[in-house]
Design a protein around this motif. Structure first.
Motif, PDB file in Angstrom:
ATOM      1  N   LEU A 145      34.927  50.553  32.978  1.00 16.60           N
ATOM      2  CA  LEU A 145      33.893  51.315  33.689  1.00 16.60           C
ATOM      3  C   LEU A 145      32.778  50.391  34.174  1.00 16.60           C
ATOM      4  CD1 LEU A 145      33.606  54.600  31.590  1.00 16.60           C
ATOM      5  CD2 LEU A 145      34.448  54.340  33.935  1.00 16.60           C
ATOM      6  N   TRP A 192      34.017  48.206  37.028  1.00 14.93           N
ATOM      7  CA  TRP A 192      34.180  49.032  38.238  1.00 14.93           C
ATOM      8  C   TRP A 192      32.825  49.260  38.910  1.00 14.93           C
ATOM      9  CZ3 TRP A 192      32.913  54.572  38.366  1.00 14.93           C
ATOM     10  CH2 TRP A 192      33.228  55.159  39.600  1.00 14.93           C
ATOM     11  N   ARG A 193      31.819  49.565  38.095  1.00 11.20           N
ATOM     12  CA  ARG A 193      30.488  49.818  38.645  1.00 11.20           C
ATOM     13  C   ARG A 193      29.904  48.544  39.265  1.00 11.20           C
ATOM     14  NH1 ARG A 193      28.999  52.194  33.750  1.00 11.20           N
ATOM     15  NH2 ARG A 193      29.929  54.260  33.805  1.00 11.20           N
ATOM     16  N   ASP A 194      30.097  47.420  38.571  1.00 11.27           N
ATOM     17  CA  ASP A 194      29.505  46.163  39.052  1.00 11.27           C
ATOM     18  C   ASP A 194      30.188  45.633  40.299  1.00 11.27           C
ATOM     19  OD1 ASP A 194      27.930  46.392  36.888  1.00 11.27           O
ATOM     20  OD2 ASP A 194      28.895  44.811  35.711  1.00 11.27           O
ATOM     21  N   GLY A 201      32.406  47.303  42.525  1.00 14.06           N
ATOM     22  CA  GLY A 201      32.691  48.165  43.656  1.00 14.06           C
ATOM     23  C   GLY A 201      34.138  48.125  44.091  1.00 14.06           C
ATOM     24  N   GLN A 249      37.179  59.422  38.256  1.00 12.24           N
ATOM     25  CA  GLN A 249      36.412  60.334  39.094  1.00 12.24           C
ATOM     26  C   GLN A 249      37.337  61.465  39.537  1.00 12.24           C
ATOM     27  OE1 GLN A 249      35.143  57.405  42.130  1.00 12.24           O
ATOM     28  NE2 GLN A 249      33.082  58.122  41.617  1.00 12.24           N
ATOM     29  N   ALA A 296      28.126  60.531  36.172  1.00 13.62           N
ATOM     30  CA  ALA A 296      28.688  59.213  36.482  1.00 13.62           C
ATOM     31  C   ALA A 296      28.515  58.256  35.314  1.00 13.62           C
ATOM     32  CB  ALA A 296      28.018  58.647  37.732  1.00 13.62           C
ATOM     33  N   GLN A 297      27.381  58.350  34.624  1.00  9.75           N
ATOM     34  CA  GLN A 297      27.145  57.467  33.481  1.00  9.75           C
ATOM     35  C   GLN A 297      27.916  57.999  32.281  1.00  9.75           C
ATOM     36  OE1 GLN A 297      25.323  54.713  34.083  1.00  9.75           O
ATOM     37  NE2 GLN A 297      26.112  54.020  32.113  1.00  9.75           N
TER      38      GLN A 297
END
Ligand SMILES: Nc1ncnc2c1ncn2[C@@H]1O[C@H](COP(=O)(O)OP(=O)(O)O)[C@@H](O)[C@H]1O
Ligand SMILES: [Mg+2]
Lengths: 259, 256
Positions: free
Chosen positions: B178, B181-183, B185, B203, B225-226
């Motif tokens: 996670l 993925w967030r860092d 993109g 998602q 999302a968090q």
């Protein structure tokens, strides 16, 4: 503590030299009864006189040189042909029965044929060695390449590892345990063929010299030649083991980790 | 980013043919994290290998960034189900991560930086000079992830990456994914047989039927999302979503 360490070293020395010493003692006991079995001291003296002489350059080194040349050539041929055959299922299906047939021919019977084709000099002798050494290297390389891990093959494809890098970093490395097994078999075959190739129509070399001593009833000298062959074989196999330990350190490590 | 249209795969062998995938159509938007969940043997690995261009398909088409897939697409990375076997045992961890970058002709300074950053992000800085077989399963898995991350892919495919690690390691690795993925993109397609894991990570969750394989459900996961192992998993909505999926699967089983 210190005594314990010394004790362990003592055990190792006994292990290493115990059996050889016993063998020499046994030899001593049975020697002398027959003209054909001289005692160790006479053989040792003959060894010094025979081999610490010009023979080193006339017979011993040329023999070893031919062995190494044939072995190197067989390695290049065996690995060079084995890799494409191992990589291609179709090549393999076509060639494998033929290869097994050639491997089944005992190389010494090729000597008369090779004499006709290549004469009686160095090229023939090297060819005899190649003709025997190449099969275990080739067939083991084929097997090693065929059995390469398919997940690793997919990994290479996915990450664009191809061409020469793929060959060097994946194919050859992955097949190296099998290739080394083939090289080890080839080494002992090579030593045998080195001697045999020199027993036919030859005028120099280790094999020739030993046969010559036998014909001239120089029995102690003959024995010293056999001893020398044994020592050469031992040295080469120790050298091989040294190289193998380095090349395959990952393989032994991974094996130990799995166990 | 990913468009899968009427994908079909039949494994043909001389004496029998196995219909691994009947027909799958779905797409994954750029930067999305989509989980594919289905029982084992339903063709999840087959689907992934088809998308990765490692397997010729029997019908339909896969497009990555608009381009039809005929071989492995250039900016795609895969973490294989057999991650242990996907690491080169004769190379160190660092060399394993670096090899794809060398092949991509990334200049040396940038390469070293990528290797260092990716190993750091999976917490393996100290293991850089170890060989894969000296590491535990969870650590090997993280090497495979680091290698994928260092490659700077647009699309990352992961095949049941945590099936074989213990529960604690698994939770840590899920959060690692996670975070990455967030860092980064990056677009992620994550395959699993574990419904809870799919709901926690995705998602969207695509539920596959058992063979002959079709899509049973394409479910949007409307969780915050968090995500957090403790709070997210104890949200009522989390329970509803997983309950919904279990129910769908149960009904499909009864209908047969
Ligand atoms: N190479 C293959 N040849 C023939 N059948 C295969 C092959 N790979 C997978 N299958 C079959 O296809 C089906 C789906 O396999 P797979 O994609 O590995 O499922 P999953 O990853 O969901 O467990 C299974 O029935 C499996 O037996
Ligand atoms: Mg699978």
């Amino acid at each position: 503590m210190k005594a314990g360490v010394r004790g362990k070293a003592g055990v190792r020395v006994v292990r290493l030299f115990g059996l050889p010493v016993l063998l020499v003692l046994g030899w001593w006991l049975v020697s002398g009864r027959s003209f054909y079995l001289p005692d160790p001291v006479r053989v040792a003296r003959a060894f010094g006189q025979t081999w610490f002489s010009a023979r080193v350059f006339d017979d011993v080194l040329p023999s070893i040189g031919r062995l190494l040349a044939g072995y190197a050539l067989a390695t290049v041929l065996g690995v060079g042909l084995g890799v494409p055959i191992g990589l291609s299922p179709r090549l393999r299906a076509t060639l494998e029965p033929v290869l097994e047939f050639f491997r089944a021919i005992p190389p010494p019977v090729l000597v008369p044929l090779l004499m006709l084709l290549a004469g009686i000099d160095t090229p023939m002798k090297v060819l005899v060695i190649v003709s025997g050494c190449v099969w275990p290297i080739l067939l083991n390389t084929v097997e090693g390449v065929r059995a390469l891990d398919e997940v690793l093959a997919d990994t290479c494809r996915m990450y664009g590892v191809h061409g020469a890098t793929r060959l060097r970093r994946f194919v050859l490395r992955g097949a190296s345990p099998q290739i080394m097994a083939g090289l080890r078999q080839a080494l002992s075959i090579g030593i045998i063929l080195m001697v045999i190739s020199e027993m036919f129509a030859s005028s120099s070399g280790l094999g020739f010299t030993i046969v010559l001593f036998q014909r001239q009833f120089q029995i102690a000298e003959m024995w010293s030649g056999i001893l020398l062959l044994g020592l050469i074989g031992l040295t080469l196999s120790l050298l091989f083991r040294f190289v193998e330990r380095r090349v395959l350190s990952w393989y032994y490590g991974a094996g130990a980790a799995r166990a | 980013m990913l468009e899968i249209a009427e994908l079909r795969k039949v494994y043909e062998s001389p004496n029998r043919s196995v219909e691994a995938i009947r027909s799958l159509t779905f797409s994954v938007g750029a930067g999305e994290l989509v989980c594919v969940v289905g029982p084992s043997g339903c063709g999840k690995t087959t689907l992934l290998r088809s998308i990765a261009g490692l397997l010729p398909v029997s019908g339909g088409q896969v497009r990555v960034a608009g381009v039809p897939v005929t071989g492995p697409p250039p900016r795609m990375a895969v973490v294989f189900q057999e991650y242990g076997r996907s690491l080169f045992p004769w190379m160190t961890v660092r060399q394993n991560v670096e090899l794809p970058l060398k092949e991509k002709r990334v200049p040396r300074p940038r390469r070293l930086e990528l290797v260092r950053e990716s190993l750091e992000s999976v917490g393996l800085t100290d293991a850089a000079d170890a060989h894969p077989w000296q590491l535990s399963g969870g650590m090997q898995q993280r090497v495979a992830i680091a290698r994928a991350v260092a490659y700077e892919p647009q699309v990352l495919l992961m095949d049941e990456p945590f099936a074989a690690v213990d529960a604690q390691t698994r939770a840590d690795l899920e959060d690692l994914i996670l975070a990455l993925w967030r860092d980064l993109g990056v677009t992620i397609l994550f395959v699993t047989h574990d419904i809870d894991e799919a709901v926690y990570l995705g998602q969207r969750v695509i539920v596959l039927s058992s063979s002959p394989t079709v899509i049973m459900e394409d479910l949007k996961i409307d969780l915050p999302a968090q995500r957090d192992q403790l709070t997210t998993r104890s949200l009522p909505r989390f329970g509803e979503l997983r309950g919904h999926i279990y129910e769908r699967i149960q009904r499909a089983r009864e209908a047969r």
